[in-house]
Design a protein around this motif. Structure first.
Motif, PDB file in Angstrom:
ATOM      1  N   SER A 156      23.880  53.316  35.495  1.00  7.76           N
ATOM      2  CA  SER A 156      25.206  52.043  35.746  1.00  7.76           C
ATOM      3  C   SER A 156      24.695  51.064  34.893  1.00  7.76           C
ATOM      4  O   SER A 156      23.775  50.644  34.686  1.00  7.76           O
ATOM      5  CB  SER A 156      25.076  51.549  37.074  1.00  7.76           C
ATOM      6  N   VAL A 157      25.653  49.924  35.324  1.00  8.87           N
ATOM      7  CA  VAL A 157      25.362  48.378  34.072  1.00  8.87           C
ATOM      8  C   VAL A 157      24.942  47.170  35.740  1.00  8.87           C
ATOM      9  O   VAL A 157      25.714  47.529  36.944  1.00  8.87           O
ATOM     10  CB  VAL A 157      26.538  48.179  33.585  1.00  8.87           C
ATOM     11  N   THR A 158      23.679  47.196  34.832  1.00  5.56           N
ATOM     12  CA  THR A 158      23.024  46.032  36.234  1.00  5.56           C
ATOM     13  C   THR A 158      24.298  44.555  36.989  1.00  5.56           C
ATOM     14  O   THR A 158      24.959  43.969  35.102  1.00  5.56           O
ATOM     15  CB  THR A 158      21.802  45.302  34.932  1.00  5.56           C
ATOM     16  N   ASP A 159      24.130  44.480  37.517  1.00  6.13           N
ATOM     17  CA  ASP A 159      24.824  43.715  38.336  1.00  6.13           C
ATOM     18  C   ASP A 159      26.395  44.334  38.295  1.00  6.13           C
ATOM     19  O   ASP A 159      27.474  43.261  38.854  1.00  6.13           O
ATOM     20  CB  ASP A 159      24.842  42.490  37.977  1.00  6.13           C
ATOM     21  N   ASN A 160      26.786  45.332  38.466  1.00  8.03           N
ATOM     22  CA  ASN A 160      28.048  45.950  38.320  1.00  8.03           C
ATOM     23  C   ASN A 160      28.192  46.485  40.316  1.00  8.03           C
ATOM     24  O   ASN A 160      27.548  46.779  40.873  1.00  8.03           O
ATOM     25  CB  ASN A 160      28.938  47.458  37.908  1.00  8.03           C
ATOM     26  N   ILE A 161      29.498  46.166  40.474  1.00  7.18           N
ATOM     27  CA  ILE A 161      29.121  46.282  42.224  1.00  7.18           C
ATOM     28  C   ILE A 161      29.358  48.214  42.647  1.00  7.18           C
ATOM     29  O   ILE A 161      30.615  48.758  41.240  1.00  7.18           O
ATOM     30  CB  ILE A 161      30.780  46.130  42.765  1.00  7.18           C
ATOM     31  N   VAL A 162      28.914  48.278  43.446  1.00 10.41           N
ATOM     32  CA  VAL A 162      29.126  50.096  43.291  1.00 10.41           C
ATOM     33  C   VAL A 162      30.312  50.275  44.808  1.00 10.41           C
ATOM     34  O   VAL A 162      30.569  50.113  46.081  1.00 10.41           O
ATOM     35  CB  VAL A 162      27.766  50.112  44.754  1.00 10.41           C
ATOM     36  N   THR A 163      31.109  50.959  44.284  1.00 15.04           N
ATOM     37  CA  THR A 163      31.764  51.322  44.871  1.00 15.04           C
ATOM     38  C   THR A 163      31.786  53.309  45.219  1.00 15.04           C
ATOM     39  O   THR A 163      31.247  54.017  45.150  1.00 15.04           O
ATOM     40  CB  THR A 163      33.312  51.420  44.782  1.00 15.04           C
ATOM     41  N   PHE A 164      32.493  54.099  46.387  1.00 15.39           N
ATOM     42  CA  PHE A 164      32.231  54.856  47.041  1.00 15.39           C
ATOM     43  C   PHE A 164      33.035  56.273  45.967  1.00 15.39           C
ATOM     44  O   PHE A 164      34.170  55.911  45.285  1.00 15.39           O
ATOM     45  CB  PHE A 164      33.096  55.238  48.194  1.00 15.39           C
ATOM     46  N   GLY A 165      32.783  56.752  45.650  1.00 14.26           N
ATOM     47  CA  GLY A 165      32.595  58.385  44.406  1.00 14.26           C
ATOM     48  C   GLY A 165      33.507  59.384  45.491  1.00 14.26           C
ATOM     49  O   GLY A 165      32.739  60.600  45.721  1.00 14.26           O
ATOM     50  N   GLY A 166      34.604  59.198  46.209  1.00 15.68           N
ATOM     51  CA  GLY A 166      35.077  60.616  46.825  1.00 15.68           C
ATOM     52  C   GLY A 166      34.824  60.088  48.377  1.00 15.68           C
ATOM     53  O   GLY A 166      35.528  58.789  48.664  1.00 15.68           O
ATOM     54  N   THR A 167      35.707  60.867  49.288  1.00 15.68           N
ATOM     55  CA  THR A 167      36.130  60.961  50.343  1.00 15.68           C
ATOM     56  C   THR A 167      34.482  61.195  51.707  1.00 15.68           C
ATOM     57  O   THR A 167      34.625  61.057  52.545  1.00 15.68           O
ATOM     58  CB  THR A 167      36.966  61.215  51.077  1.00 15.68           C
ATOM     59  N   THR A 168      33.114  61.503  50.859  1.00  6.68           N
ATOM     60  CA  THR A 168      32.194  62.225  51.878  1.00  6.68           C
ATOM     61  C   THR A 168      31.368  61.014  52.594  1.00  6.68           C
ATOM     62  O   THR A 168      30.827  61.003  53.798  1.00  6.68           O
ATOM     63  CB  THR A 168      30.795  62.879  51.151  1.00  6.68           C
ATOM     64  N   GLY A 169      31.519  59.451  51.611  1.00  4.93           N
ATOM     65  CA  GLY A 169      30.900  58.609  52.050  1.00  4.93           C
ATOM     66  C   GLY A 169      29.796  58.593  52.431  1.00  4.93           C
ATOM     67  O   GLY A 169      28.671  57.728  52.622  1.00  4.93           O
ATOM     68  N   LYS A 170      28.906  59.814  51.649  1.00  2.31           N
ATOM     69  CA  LYS A 170      27.640  59.826  50.596  1.00  2.31           C
ATOM     70  C   LYS A 170      27.752  59.448  49.357  1.00  2.31           C
ATOM     71  O   LYS A 170      26.468  59.835  48.649  1.00  2.31           O
ATOM     72  CB  LYS A 170      27.200  60.557  51.352  1.00  2.31           C
ATOM     73  N   ALA A 171      28.235  59.302  48.451  1.00  4.91           N
ATOM     74  CA  ALA A 171      28.240  59.379  47.237  1.00  4.91           C
ATOM     75  C   ALA A 171      29.192  57.878  46.634  1.00  4.91           C
ATOM     76  O   ALA A 171      29.761  57.555  47.091  1.00  4.91           O
ATOM     77  CB  ALA A 171      29.149  60.315  46.295  1.00  4.91           C
ATOM     78  N   GLY A 172      27.964  57.413  45.676  1.00 11.43           N
ATOM     79  CA  GLY A 172      28.502  56.289  44.795  1.00 11.43           C
ATOM     80  C   GLY A 172      29.035  56.360  43.347  1.00 11.43           C
ATOM     81  O   GLY A 172      28.241  57.076  42.930  1.00 11.43           O
ATOM     82  N   LYS A 173      29.395  55.319  42.760  1.00 13.59           N
ATOM     83  CA  LYS A 173      29.988  55.536  41.481  1.00 13.59           C
ATOM     84  C   LYS A 173      29.686  53.502  40.779  1.00 13.59           C
ATOM     85  O   LYS A 173      29.872  52.619  41.537  1.00 13.59           O
ATOM     86  CB  LYS A 173      30.954  56.345  41.636  1.00 13.59           C
ATOM     87  N   ASP A 174      29.309  53.247  40.075  1.00 15.40           N
ATOM     88  CA  ASP A 174      29.981  51.887  39.412  1.00 15.40           C
ATOM     89  C   ASP A 174      30.856  51.982  38.941  1.00 15.40           C
ATOM     90  O   ASP A 174      32.252  52.469  38.124  1.00 15.40           O
ATOM     91  CB  ASP A 174      28.806  52.013  38.139  1.00 15.40           C
ATOM     92  N   SER A 175      31.601  50.956  39.861  1.00 17.72           N
ATOM     93  CA  SER A 175      33.249  50.553  39.684  1.00 17.72           C
ATOM     94  C   SER A 175      33.119  49.715  38.134  1.00 17.72           C
ATOM     95  O   SER A 175      35.065  50.056  38.409  1.00 17.72           O
ATOM     96  CB  SER A 175      33.383  49.326  40.833  1.00 17.72           C
ATOM     97  N   GLY A 176      32.754  49.531  37.473  1.00 15.55           N
ATOM     98  CA  GLY A 176      33.217  49.054  36.211  1.00 15.55           C
ATOM     99  C   GLY A 176      33.047  47.341  36.659  1.00 15.55           C
ATOM    100  O   GLY A 176      33.693  46.478  35.584  1.00 15.55           O
ATOM    101  N   VAL A 177      33.259  46.664  37.842  1.00  8.78           N
ATOM    102  CA  VAL A 177      33.106  45.190  37.993  1.00  8.78           C
ATOM    103  C   VAL A 177      31.961  44.587  38.144  1.00  8.78           C
ATOM    104  O   VAL A 177      31.364  45.119  38.924  1.00  8.78           O
ATOM    105  CB  VAL A 177      34.525  45.158  39.748  1.00  8.78           C
ATOM    106  N   ARG A 178      32.020  43.560  37.835  1.00 11.12           N
ATOM    107  CA  ARG A 178      30.726  42.830  37.822  1.00 11.12           C
ATOM    108  C   ARG A 178      30.966  41.511  39.004  1.00 11.12           C
ATOM    109  O   ARG A 178      32.099  42.079  39.373  1.00 11.12           O
ATOM    110  CB  ARG A 178      30.186  42.179  36.445  1.00 11.12           C
ATOM    111  N   VAL A 179      29.345  41.641  39.090  1.00 10.60           N
ATOM    112  CA  VAL A 179      29.576  40.692  40.780  1.00 10.60           C
ATOM    113  C   VAL A 179      29.690  39.084  40.399  1.00 10.60           C
ATOM    114  O   VAL A 179      30.956  38.236  41.166  1.00 10.60           O
ATOM    115  CB  VAL A 179      27.996  40.346  41.272  1.00 10.60           C
TER     116      VAL A 179
END
Length: 657
Positions: free
Chosen positions: A386-409
Motif C-alpha cells: 500500500s501507499v503510506t498514509d492512504n486510507i484503507v477501505t473494505f475489499g469485498g463484502t466479507t468484512g474481513k478483507a481490506g484494500k488501499d483506497s488510493g485516497v490520502r489522509v
C-alpha cells in the motif's frame, strides 16, 4: 529385542513368525526369484510390502509355482493394525521390524499398508546405553567395596597405634621404677631407657601408619563418590538414549546429501535447497527411507494440520545429538514424482549434518488444527502492499478483507467540531479541504405541493399575467376562444386532423392553409401513420394520402398467394404475386383489380410436374402459350400482362426460366 517363545504367544502379542526376506519393489507372486539380494528357496516366508496393488501385500510362502499367503497371515485378525514381523536376512531389511497399518482389512479387497517399525540401529542405541549404565554401576560398586576395605584397614591401624601407645606408657613406668631403684645397676637403667625410647618411636610410627590409612580411606571414599557420579551420568545417558530409541519408532532414517537441486535425491536420501542448513527454505525427501521402506504416506501427513504452521521438522545426526536442525513446516506437501517437497522456515540448529549412509533422523511433530474463525470479527487481511498514509477501505463484502483506497489522509475534507442535523455544509475558506455548517436546513430547499412566496413576486418579462391552467373535465388552455375580454372560456375540440390556430383575436380549430406556413419553413416533417396511403389504398385509389418510398416498394413486392384448387388473388394487396403449386390448379378471377395496372405472377411446382389453367376473366394474347400450361419442378414460370377492365385481364407472355 526379546521375542516370544511360541507362535501362540506371538499371536496374542500381535507379532507374526519371523520372515526370511522382505520385498523392496513390486514382484510377481509366483516362482523362485531374488529378493533384497538373496535367492528365495521353496518354503521361505517372505514379507511382500511394495506391490503396485496394495491389496496383494502380506506374508507369503515361496513356491516354484503360485505363492500363497502364509497360514498365520490370511485373515483380518492376523493382519490387524499394529501387528509386527521381524525380517531375518536381506541387503536392506535384515534385522528390521515392520508393522501392519490397516485397521480390519478385508483380505483381497482392502489395501494392506506395511510400514517400517524398528531396526537394529534404534535397538543398538538403547542396548549400548544400557550396557554403559551397567558398567558404570559395576564400577561404582567396586569403588564402594574398596572404600569399605580401606576404612576397615584404617580402623585396624588405629587400634594398633593405640596398643603401641599403651605399650610405650608401660615401658615408661618401668623406666621410672628402674631409675628410682638406684640400687639397680646403671647399665640396667640405661637399657630400660633405651627400650622406652624405642617403644615411643614405635608408637609414633604406628600413629603415622594410622594417619596414612586414614588418608587412603579418604581417597577411596573420593574415588567411590566419583564412580557414583559417573554411574549417575551413565544412567542419564541411558535414559536419554532409551527415550531417543522410543522416539525413533516414529522417526525415519535417511542419508543426507549436500546437493541443493530441486529433484529426486535418490533412494533413502534427502537434501535441502541451500548449502547452509540455516538458510534452507525447502527439503526434498525421497519416498523411500534408508531402510527401503515406502514412507510417502507418512510424508503426506506433514501438511494435515489446518494451521498456517503445519508442525516442526527436526533433522538430527544419529551419531551426535548436538548436530540438529529444527524447522517449521509452512506449506502443503508437494508430490515431486518419487520424492516429496516440504516448505520450511528455519528455527534453530548447529553443526554439519553427516553424509554417512542412514546417518540422520528425520522427525516430525504435528501442530494442532486452527480454531474456528470468529463471526464477522477478527481475521482482517490487508493488501500485499500500500501507499503510506492512504486510507484503507473494505475489499469485498466479507468484512474481513481490506484494500488501499488510493485516497490520502491529507486529501480528506475536514468538518467543524459540531453542526446542526440536516443543515447543508459549505466550504470554509479557499483550500477546498475544510467545510462548515451553512446554517441552511435541507428541508427549507425541498419543493412543496403549494409553493408560497414571501415579499413581492415579479413575473418574468413579457409574461402573461394571471396565467392559470384550470383542472376540469373540459380541455382548458391558455387563451380565449371568442373575445379579448371577459371571463376565460374553454376551447371546444375540433375535428380530427385539424390544427388549433388563431383566427383574428380568437383561437379555434381549422385546416392548415398555405398562407399559414411561410415559404421554406418546413424542410422536413414526420408524417403520422394515418397520412400515408396503404398498399390497398394506393392500388384502389380510395384515399387522398401521401405515398412513401417504403409503401411504393411494398406495392410492387411479391405477395404470396395461398395454394388451393382455385387460386384467389386480391390485387388490392399488390399486382405482383407468387405461388407454389402442390397439385393441378386453376387461376381464379382476381378481385379488386385496377385497370391499366401491370402484373407479374411467379409460379413453381412442388414434388412433381403440375398444370395451371385460368378463369374466365383471363384473356390470352395472340402468340402466347395456350392454357392450361405444364410446370415441371425444375421450371420457374412468369405470367405477365396488364389489367384492361375489371373483367378483362390480358396475359401478354408466359416466360420460362
Amino acid at each position: 529385542m526379546a521375542r516370544p517363545a511360541t507362535a501362540a504367544v506371538r499371536l496374542l502379542t500381535g507379532e507374526r513368525e519371523p520372515v526370511r526376506l522382505a520385498t523392496t519393489a513390486n514382484i510377481a507372486l509366483h516362482g523362485l526369484q531374488t529378493i533384497d539380494g538373496v535367492s528365495v528357496d521353496v518354503g521361505d516366508r517372505v514379507l511382500v510390502k511394495d506391490q503396485a496393488d496394495a491389496r496383494e501385500n502380506g506374508i507369503y510362502t515361496a513356491s516354484e509355482g503360485v505363492w500363497y499367503r502364509a497360514a498365520d497371515a490370511r485373515t483380518a485378525r492376523t493382519l490387524q493394525k499394529g501387528t509386527t514381523v521381524h525380517v531375518q536376512q536381506g541387503a536392506v531389511s535384515a534385522d528390521f521390524v515392520y508393522a501392519f497399518q490397516a485397521l480390519d482389512p478385508v483380505i483381497g479387497a482392502d489395501a494392506i499398508t506395511i510400514a517400517f517399525y524398528l531396526s537394529e540401529d534404534t535397538l543398538g542405541d538403547a542396548v549400548g546405553a544400557a550396557n554403559a549404565a551397567a558398567a558404570s554401576a559395576a564400577a561404582a560398586l567396586t569403588s564402594k567395596n574398596a572404600a569399605a576395605t580401606s576404612a576397615t584397614n584404617a580402623g585396624t591401624s588405629a587400634s594398633a597405634a593405640a596398643g603401641s601407645a599403651t605399650a610405650a606408657s608401660g615401658s615408661a613406668s618401668v623406666a621410672a621404677n628402674s631409675a628410682t631403684n638406684a640400687g639397680n645397676s646403671a647399665s640396667a637403667a640405661s637399657g630400660s631407657a633405651s627400650t622406652a625410647a624405642s617403644s615411643a618411636t614405635n608408637a609414633g610410627s604406628s600413629a603415622t601408619a594410622a594417619a596414612g590409612s586414614a588418608g587412603a580411606a579418604s581417597g577411596s571414599a573420593t574415588a567411590a563418590a566419583t564412580s557414583a557420579s559417573n554411574a549417575a551420568a551413565s544412567a542419564t545417558s541411558a535414559a536419554t538414549s532409551a527415550s531417543a530409541a522410543a522416539t525413533s519408532v516414529g522417526a525415519l532414517g535417511y542419508t543426507f546429501s549436500t546437493a541443493t537441486t530441486d529433484a529426486d535425491p535418490g533412494n533413502g536420501t534427502l537434501r535441502l535447497n541451500n548449502a547452509s542448513a540455516a538458510l534452507a527454505t525447502a527439503a526434498y525427501v525421497d519416498n523411500l527411507d534408508a531402510s527401503g521402506a515406502t514412507v510417502s504416506g507418512i510424508l503426506d501427513t506433514f501438511d494435515d494440520s489446518t494451521n498456517t504452521i503445519k508442525g516442526q521438522l527436526t533433522l538430527r545426526s544419529k551419531a551426535n545429538a548436538a548436530i540438529s536442525y529444527v524447522y517449521n513446516v509452512t506449506g502443503s506437501v508437494v508430490d515431486g514424482a518419487g520424492f516429496r517437497k516440504l516448505s520450511l522456515a528455519f528455527i534453530n540448529g548447529a553443526g554439519a549434518l553427516p553424509t554417512t549412509a542412514n546417518g540422520i533422523w528425520l522427525m516430525f511433530d504435528r501442530a494442532g488444527d486452527k480454531g474456528a474463525d470468529g463471526l464477522g470479527s477478527g481475521d482482517f487481511i490487508g493488501p500485499a502492499s500500500s501507499v503510506t498514509d492512504n486510507i484503507v477501505t473494505f475489499g469485498g463484502t466479507t468484512g474481513k478483507a481490506g484494500k488501499d483506497s488510493g485516497v490520502r489522509v491529507t486529501d480528506v475534507v475536514t468538518g467543524p467540531a459540531s453542526s446542526i442535523g440536516d443543515n447543508l455544509a459549505t466550504f470554509n475558506g479557499a483550500t477546498g479541504k475544510v467545510v462548515k455548517d451553512s446554517g441552511v436546513a435541507v428541508s427549507s430547499l425541498a419543493p412543496k405541493a403549494n409553493a408560497s412566496f414571501t415579499g413581492t413576486f415579479s413575473p418574468p418579462t413579457n409574461a402573461i399575467a394571471l396565467n392559470t391552467l384550470a383542472d376540469s373535465a373540459a380541455l382548458s388552455v391558455l387563451g380565449r376562444s371568442a373575445n379579448s375580454s371577459g371571463a376565460r372560456a374553454d376551447i371546444a375540440a375540433g375535428s380530427d386532423d385539424t390544427l388549433l390556430r388563431r383566427a383574428a383575436s380568437a383561437l379555434g380549430f381549422g385546416q392548415l392553409t398555405a398562407g399559414m406556413v411561410p415559404a421554406g419553413l418546413l424542410t422536413y416533417a414526420m408524417l403520422a401513420p394515418g397520412a400515408i396511403a396503404s398498399n390497398s389504398e394506393f392500388q384502389l385509389g380510395t384515399a387522398s394520402k401521401l405515398l412513401t418510398a417504403a409503401a411504393l416498394k411494398s406495392t410492387v413486392a411479391y405477395q404470396t398467394l395461398t395454394d388451393a384448387a382455385t387460386i384467389a388473388w386480391d390485387m388490392s394487396l399488390g399486382n405482383n404475386a407468387l405461388v407454389v403449386l402442390a397439385g393441378n390448379r386453376v387461376l381464379g378471377n382476381p378481385s379488386n383489380v385496377n385497370p391499366l395496372f401491370g402484373f407479374v405472377l411467379k409460379v413453381t411446382a412442388a414434388t412433381s410436374t403440375r398444370t395451371l389453367d385460368k378463369g374466365a376473366n383471363w384473356v390470352i394474347a395472340t402468340g402466347v402459350e395456350v392454357f392450361p400450361i405444364s410446370i415441371a419442378t425444375t421450371d420457374t414460370v412468369f405470367i405477365v400482362g396488364f389489367v384492361d377492365t375489371s373483367s378483362r385481364i390480358i396475359v401478354t407472355g408466359v416466360v420460362r426460366t
